[in-house]
Scaffold this active site. Structure first.
Site, short mmCIF file in Angstrom:
data_model
loop_
_atom_site.label_atom_id
_atom_site.label_comp_id
_atom_site.label_asym_id
_atom_site.label_seq_id
_atom_site.Cartn_x
_atom_site.Cartn_y
_atom_site.Cartn_z
N LYS A 17 0.84 -1.21 0.00
CA LYS A 17 0.00 0.00 0.00
C LYS A 17 0.87 1.25 0.00
O LYS A 17 1.14 1.83 1.06
CB LYS A 17 -0.90 0.00 1.23
CG LYS A 17 -2.18 -0.79 1.06
CD LYS A 17 -3.01 -0.81 2.31
CE LYS A 17 -3.93 0.36 2.46
NZ LYS A 17 -5.14 0.27 1.63
N1 PMP Z 1 -7.10 -3.33 -2.99
C1 PMP Z 1 -6.90 -2.04 -2.71
C2 PMP Z 1 -6.49 -1.11 -3.82
C3 PMP Z 1 -7.07 -1.57 -1.40
O1 PMP Z 1 -6.88 -0.28 -1.11
C4 PMP Z 1 -7.48 -2.46 -0.39
C5 PMP Z 1 -7.70 -1.95 1.02
N2 PMP Z 1 -6.55 -2.03 1.78
C6 PMP Z 1 -7.68 -3.80 -0.73
C7 PMP Z 1 -7.48 -4.21 -2.03
C8 PMP Z 1 -8.05 -4.82 0.31
O2 PMP Z 1 -6.97 -5.04 1.18
P1 PMP Z 1 -7.17 -5.43 2.69
O3 PMP Z 1 -8.08 -6.61 2.68
O4 PMP Z 1 -5.80 -5.75 3.17
O5 PMP Z 1 -7.77 -4.26 3.36
#
Ligand code: PMP
Length: 311
Positions: A158
């Site tokens: 991220k």
């Molecule tokens: N894809 C993107 C682009 C995101 O921002 C997120 C949110 N973090 C997710 C997928 C899902 O990730 P997670 O389950 O770790 O929150």
């Protein structure tokens, strides 16, 4: 002093109004930071907040930090402790969103050399309800924006800069009257939502795009893959998915920390399945909701329980 307006910055807890950075801060100009979105789910009966997969979020934050040469004086365990201590001090008795940010804090604007720039870690915790209404199936749009390739910007972690694309896509979808955007890869395969991973169900089989389709390696995605295997006896297949498969799927759902498990009932003005929350999606939603609120003892190792001391 206890109270809700606390953050962590510069190595210590500070009042939120004192948690400030200079306008010269590198990350503000160039997106040189990695962040996380973590949920703390309040369990009223137990009087505790359950933070979901805290360590895994920090492991991902540290992976993103490594790529950006953000060096922090903290291990994943230290970051977990900083978070629990801050949540304890804030004293919330409701669902919260936990936002850590590892960033290039150097007050230098005309410098593109990561190895010359100092870093810092910030943490804030905010009350947070639902992100998308997932009591119903939502309406999505295939975005005109494409998910960047990992060769353009690392996509499995991220990094804040990458969210320009997500924000353009989400804004476009909402302004066109939809609830969420689905982004395709540059060569037109399904990647993910603007802030969620994507799964499809067809003839009882569940599939999701793999890492090579540039999706974020979501922690909810990983949790759902595990829950499908262990609780439903279904092995999720990671594979390349065509856009047209979404139109023809029995069910499509999105997963993410903010969105939980959200059913997609319509894409590009075509109904998916019955248009309502599908059978498997509904089952997964229920299983997941119990797990993240600390109500399934089998998965308590995914939850960090915090009893609020503050007020
Ligand atoms: N894809 C993107 C682009 C995101 O921002 C997120 C949110 N973090 C997710 C997928 C899902 O990730 P997670 O389950 O770790 O929150």
């Amino acid at each position: 002093m206890a109270g809700q307006g606390w953050a962590f910055l510069g190595g210590k807890q500070v009042r939120i109004e004192d948690a400030k950075v200079n306008i010269m801060t590198h990350a503000l100009h160039y997106g040189t930071s990695a962040f996380e979105g973590i949920r703390g789910n309040w369990n009223q009966e137990q009087g505790k907040t359950f933070i979901f997969r805290l360590r895994e979020h920090y492991e991902r934050l540290l992976r993103g930090s490594k790529i950006l040469k953000i060096e922090l004086p903290y291990s994943a365990d230290d970051l977990c402790k900083i978070t629990v201590d801050l949540l304890d001090r804030c004293g919330y008795r409701q669902d919260v969103y936990i936002r850590p940010l590892a960033f290039k804090s150097a007050e230098r604007v005309a410098n593109l050399k990561l190895h010359e720039l100092d870093s810092d870690f910030a943490l804030m915790i905010l009350p947070f309800g639902s992100y998308i209404d997932n009591d119903r199936a939502i309406r999505c749009q295939s975005s005109s924006w494409r998910r960047p390739e990992d060769s353009m910007m690392p996509t499995g972690v991220k990094l804040t800069g990458l969210y320009t694309t997500s924000i353009l896509a989400k804004t476009e979808a909402i302004m066109a009257g939809f609830d969420e955007a689905i982004l395709l890869t540059n060569d037109g395969h399904v990647s993910e939502g603007s802030g969620e991973n994507l799964f499809i169900v067809q003839n009882g089989r569940i599939s999701t795009p793999g890492e090579t389709d540039n999706c974020l390696l979501g922690i909810t995605r990983d949790s759902v893959i595990t829950l499908c295997r262990k609780e439903l006896g279904i092995e999720v297949i990671e594979r390349r998915i065509h856009r047209s498969e979404l139109y023809l799927a029995d069910e499509v759902f999105l997963t993410g920390t903010a969105a939980h498990v959200t059913s997609v009932g319509e894409l590009d003005n075509r109904r998916i399945g019955t248009g309502a929350i599908g059978k498997l999606t509904g089952q997964i939603q229920e299983i997941y909701a119990r797990v993240v609120t600390g109500r399934n003892p089998k998965y308590l190792h995914w939850c960090t329980g915090v009893t609020p001391a503050g007020g």
